[in-house]
Design a protein around this motif. Structure first.
Motif, short mmCIF file in Angstrom:
data_model
loop_
_atom_site.label_atom_id
_atom_site.label_comp_id
_atom_site.label_asym_id
_atom_site.label_seq_id
_atom_site.Cartn_x
_atom_site.Cartn_y
_atom_site.Cartn_z
N GLY A 37 6.72 24.35 -53.23
CA GLY A 37 8.03 24.59 -52.62
C GLY A 37 8.66 23.35 -52.02
O GLY A 37 9.86 23.09 -52.21
N SER A 38 7.87 22.55 -51.28
CA SER A 38 8.45 21.37 -50.62
C SER A 38 8.95 20.35 -51.64
O SER A 38 9.89 19.60 -51.36
N TYR A 39 8.33 20.31 -52.81
CA TYR A 39 8.78 19.39 -53.85
C TYR A 39 10.06 19.90 -54.51
O TYR A 39 11.01 19.14 -54.75
N ILE A 40 10.08 21.18 -54.81
CA ILE A 40 11.24 21.76 -55.50
C ILE A 40 12.51 21.62 -54.67
O ILE A 40 13.57 21.27 -55.19
N VAL A 41 12.41 21.89 -53.37
CA VAL A 41 13.61 21.84 -52.53
C VAL A 41 14.13 20.41 -52.38
O VAL A 41 15.30 20.21 -52.03
N ASN A 42 13.29 19.43 -52.63
CA ASN A 42 13.71 18.03 -52.53
C ASN A 42 14.11 17.42 -53.86
O ASN A 42 14.49 16.23 -53.90
N MET A 43 14.07 18.20 -54.92
CA MET A 43 14.34 17.64 -56.24
C MET A 43 15.81 17.31 -56.47
O MET A 43 16.13 16.36 -57.19
N ASN A 44 16.72 18.06 -55.87
CA ASN A 44 18.14 17.74 -56.06
C ASN A 44 18.46 16.34 -55.55
O ASN A 44 19.19 15.58 -56.19
N GLY A 45 17.90 16.00 -54.41
CA GLY A 45 18.11 14.66 -53.87
C GLY A 45 17.50 13.60 -54.75
O GLY A 45 18.09 12.53 -54.97
N ALA A 46 16.30 13.88 -55.29
CA ALA A 46 15.65 12.92 -56.18
C ALA A 46 16.44 12.73 -57.46
O ALA A 46 16.57 11.61 -57.97
N ILE A 47 16.98 13.83 -57.99
CA ILE A 47 17.80 13.73 -59.20
C ILE A 47 19.05 12.91 -58.93
O ILE A 47 19.47 12.09 -59.75
N SER A 48 19.67 13.10 -57.76
CA SER A 48 20.85 12.30 -57.40
C SER A 48 20.51 10.82 -57.36
O SER A 48 21.28 9.98 -57.83
N ARG A 49 19.36 10.48 -56.79
CA ARG A 49 18.95 9.07 -56.74
C ARG A 49 18.65 8.54 -58.14
O ARG A 49 18.94 7.37 -58.44
N ALA A 50 18.08 9.38 -58.99
CA ALA A 50 17.84 8.97 -60.38
C ALA A 50 19.17 8.70 -61.09
O ALA A 50 19.29 7.72 -61.85
N LEU A 51 20.16 9.55 -60.85
CA LEU A 51 21.47 9.37 -61.47
C LEU A 51 22.12 8.07 -60.99
O LEU A 51 22.76 7.36 -61.78
N ASP A 52 21.95 7.75 -59.70
CA ASP A 52 22.47 6.48 -59.19
C ASP A 52 21.83 5.31 -59.91
O ASP A 52 22.51 4.33 -60.27
N ARG A 53 20.53 5.39 -60.11
CA ARG A 53 19.81 4.28 -60.78
C ARG A 53 20.25 4.17 -62.24
O ARG A 53 20.45 3.06 -62.75
N ILE A 54 20.40 5.30 -62.91
CA ILE A 54 20.83 5.30 -64.31
C ILE A 54 22.25 4.75 -64.43
O ILE A 54 22.55 3.96 -65.34
#
Length: 206
Positions: A37-54
């Protein structure tokens, strides 16, 4: 590839012993699972950071925008174009020019002055080839939405998620995942540059 598919692939990378074949509709239920659960709820933020890097890596497909004559401010030596007219402009890759005499320049010269593009004053059709800004994750994005990236780029995001969210628990695994992500971005950039070098040309119609 859907947003939820990216999250599922990240879970599979992070928990290699996870045997349940997850579906997108299982993600919300798994938020209450203490293991994931703690990973899933933080995935949106991680995806946003991945998009910034891409976005910063300039590996997404370029877009083009024809500059019409009525959009140019014509001066003595240069014509100026207000870049704010292109709402999704991230960075210019190049400018092409198709001249009235039949010449074509795939990499025409230009200058930047603040938010204005300065072009040679000429009888030509100018086209801006640019890398677009990427949409980020917000409250409107659902797990069932299609990711707004080509699949070959979207498939890299789970590596970024693992590298981002695993830094404290498994720093070595996190570093390995991030290295894979960055190496794949480098490969994509090299391919993009190779294609661009191929089309940089000037020719004349006889």
């Amino acid at each position: 590839m859907k947003v939820g598919d990216i999250k599922i692939e990240a879970i599979k990378l992070m928990f290699t012993n996870y045997s349940f074949d997850m579906a997108i509709e299982d993600l919300q239920r798994m938020i209450s699972d203490e293991n994931y659960g703690s990973y899933i709820v933080n995935m949106n933020g991680a995806i946003s950071r991945a998009l910034d890097r891409i976005e910063n890596a300039c590996v997404v497909p370029t877009k083009s925008r024809l500059i019409t004559d009525d959009e140019l401010t014509v001066g003595t030596h240069f014509s100026r174009f207000d870049l704010s007219k292109i709402e999704d402009l991230f960075v210019i890759d190049r400018v092409s020019a198709e001249y009235a005499n039949g010449e074509y320049d795939g990499s025409a010269s230009y200058e930047l002055e603040g938010n204005e593009l300065l072009l040679e004053k000429a009888n030509a059709d100018y086209r801006i080839i640019y890398y677009p800004k990427l949409k980020t994750m917000d409250d409107t994005v659902q797990d069932t939405d299609e990711m707004w990236l080509p699949d070959n780029i979207a498939r890299l995001i789970p590596y970024f998620i693992k590298g981002d969210l695993y830094q404290e628990e498994e720093p070595n695994l996190a570093a390995d995942a991030r290295n894979i992500f960055e190496a794949c971005l480098d490969d994509l950039k090299a391919q993009t540059q190779s294609k661009q070098n191929y089309i940089y040309q000037v020719y004349r119609m006889e």
